[in-house]
Scaffold this motif. Structure first.
Motif, PDB file in Angstrom:
ATOM      1  N   LEU A   1      -7.087   5.593   6.923  1.00  0.00           N
ATOM      2  CA  LEU A   1      -6.659   5.197   5.577  1.00  0.00           C
ATOM      3  C   LEU A   1      -6.234   3.730   5.550  1.00  0.00           C
ATOM      4  O   LEU A   1      -6.596   2.988   4.631  1.00  0.00           O
ATOM      5  N   ASN A   2      -5.472   3.314   6.537  1.00  0.00           N
ATOM      6  CA  ASN A   2      -4.995   1.930   6.574  1.00  0.00           C
ATOM      7  C   ASN A   2      -6.116   0.943   6.862  1.00  0.00           C
ATOM      8  O   ASN A   2      -6.072  -0.198   6.387  1.00  0.00           O
TER       9      ASN A   2
ATOM     10  N   ALA B   1      -3.027  11.115   2.425  1.00  0.00           N
ATOM     11  CA  ALA B   1      -2.802  11.649   3.772  1.00  0.00           C
ATOM     12  C   ALA B   1      -2.312  13.091   3.702  1.00  0.00           C
ATOM     13  O   ALA B   1      -2.785  13.949   4.460  1.00  0.00           O
ATOM     14  N   ALA B   2      -1.402  13.377   2.787  1.00  0.00           N
ATOM     15  CA  ALA B   2      -0.884  14.739   2.633  1.00  0.00           C
ATOM     16  C   ALA B   2      -2.008  15.688   2.228  1.00  0.00           C
ATOM     17  O   ALA B   2      -2.102  16.812   2.743  1.00  0.00           O
TER      18      ALA B   2
ATOM     19  N   GLU C   1      -5.751  19.955   3.803  1.00  0.00           N
ATOM     20  CA  GLU C   1      -7.097  20.538   3.839  1.00  0.00           C
ATOM     21  C   GLU C   1      -7.612  20.706   5.261  1.00  0.00           C
ATOM     22  O   GLU C   1      -8.403  21.600   5.536  1.00  0.00           O
ATOM     23  N   ARG C   2      -7.204  19.819   6.140  1.00  0.00           N
ATOM     24  CA  ARG C   2      -7.680  19.812   7.531  1.00  0.00           C
ATOM     25  C   ARG C   2      -6.492  19.704   8.487  1.00  0.00           C
ATOM     26  O   ARG C   2      -6.271  18.674   9.110  1.00  0.00           O
TER      27      ARG C   2
ATOM     28  N   LEU D   1     -12.950  10.767   5.968  1.00  0.00           N
ATOM     29  CA  LEU D   1     -13.569  10.069   4.838  1.00  0.00           C
ATOM     30  C   LEU D   1     -14.019  11.048   3.763  1.00  0.00           C
ATOM     31  O   LEU D   1     -13.846  10.791   2.566  1.00  0.00           O
ATOM     32  N   GLY D   2     -14.580  12.183   4.164  1.00  0.00           N
ATOM     33  CA  GLY D   2     -15.014  13.180   3.190  1.00  0.00           C
ATOM     34  C   GLY D   2     -13.860  13.761   2.393  1.00  0.00           C
ATOM     35  O   GLY D   2     -13.932  13.892   1.168  1.00  0.00           O
ATOM     36  N   GLU D   3     -12.783  14.091   3.081  1.00  0.00           N
ATOM     37  CA  GLU D   3     -11.605  14.631   2.385  1.00  0.00           C
ATOM     38  C   GLU D   3     -10.943  13.569   1.518  1.00  0.00           C
ATOM     39  O   GLU D   3     -10.416  13.871   0.445  1.00  0.00           O
ATOM     40  N   TRP D   4     -10.967  12.328   1.956  1.00  0.00           N
ATOM     41  CA  TRP D   4     -10.385  11.241   1.175  1.00  0.00           C
ATOM     42  C   TRP D   4     -11.164  11.050  -0.123  1.00  0.00           C
ATOM     43  O   TRP D   4     -10.591  10.860  -1.186  1.00  0.00           O
ATOM     44  N   ARG D   5     -12.475  11.146  -0.044  1.00  0.00           N
ATOM     45  CA  ARG D   5     -13.289  11.044  -1.266  1.00  0.00           C
ATOM     46  C   ARG D   5     -13.005  12.216  -2.201  1.00  0.00           C
ATOM     47  O   ARG D   5     -12.962  12.046  -3.421  1.00  0.00           O
ATOM     48  N   ALA D   6     -12.820  13.395  -1.619  1.00  0.00           N
ATOM     49  CA  ALA D   6     -12.492  14.567  -2.453  1.00  0.00           C
ATOM     50  C   ALA D   6     -11.156  14.351  -3.141  1.00  0.00           C
ATOM     51  O   ALA D   6     -11.010  14.634  -4.340  1.00  0.00           O
TER      52      ALA D   6
END
Length: 84
Positions: free
Chosen positions: A30-31, A11-12, A17-18, A65-70
């Motif tokens: 995320l949850n 999350a941080a 990033e966004r 989702l894109g940032e989480w994958r990154a």
């Protein structure tokens, strides 16, 4: 993914990033998933978000989702200064 990702760190990272994203939307996504779904299942993941999290706009969910994958990719990569 071998190791569980830390959702607070994810999350941080995403909010760093966004910063325009709402923190409550990031946490909701995320949850809902627990782990980032593979990019190949984006359509299904976005369908789930639309039905389970109607307050999260689809474009926002896609960005999360894109940032989480990154983040997951970076978290799974060896540190450049690790010697072995």
């Amino acid at each position: 993914m071998d190791d569980d990702l830390d959702l607070a760190e994810a999350a941080a990272y995403i909010l760093g990033e966004r910063p325009e994203l709402h923190e409550d939307h990031v946490w909701a996504v995320l949850n809902e998933f627990g782990d980032p779904p593979p990019a190949s299942s984006d359509d299904l993941a976005l369908q789930l978000v639309r039905s389970a999290l109607p307050e999260v706009p689809p474009r926002t969910a896609q960005q999360i989702l894109g940032e989480w994958r990154a983040y997951a990719s970076l978290a799974g990569a060896p540190d450049w200064d690790d010697e072995g």
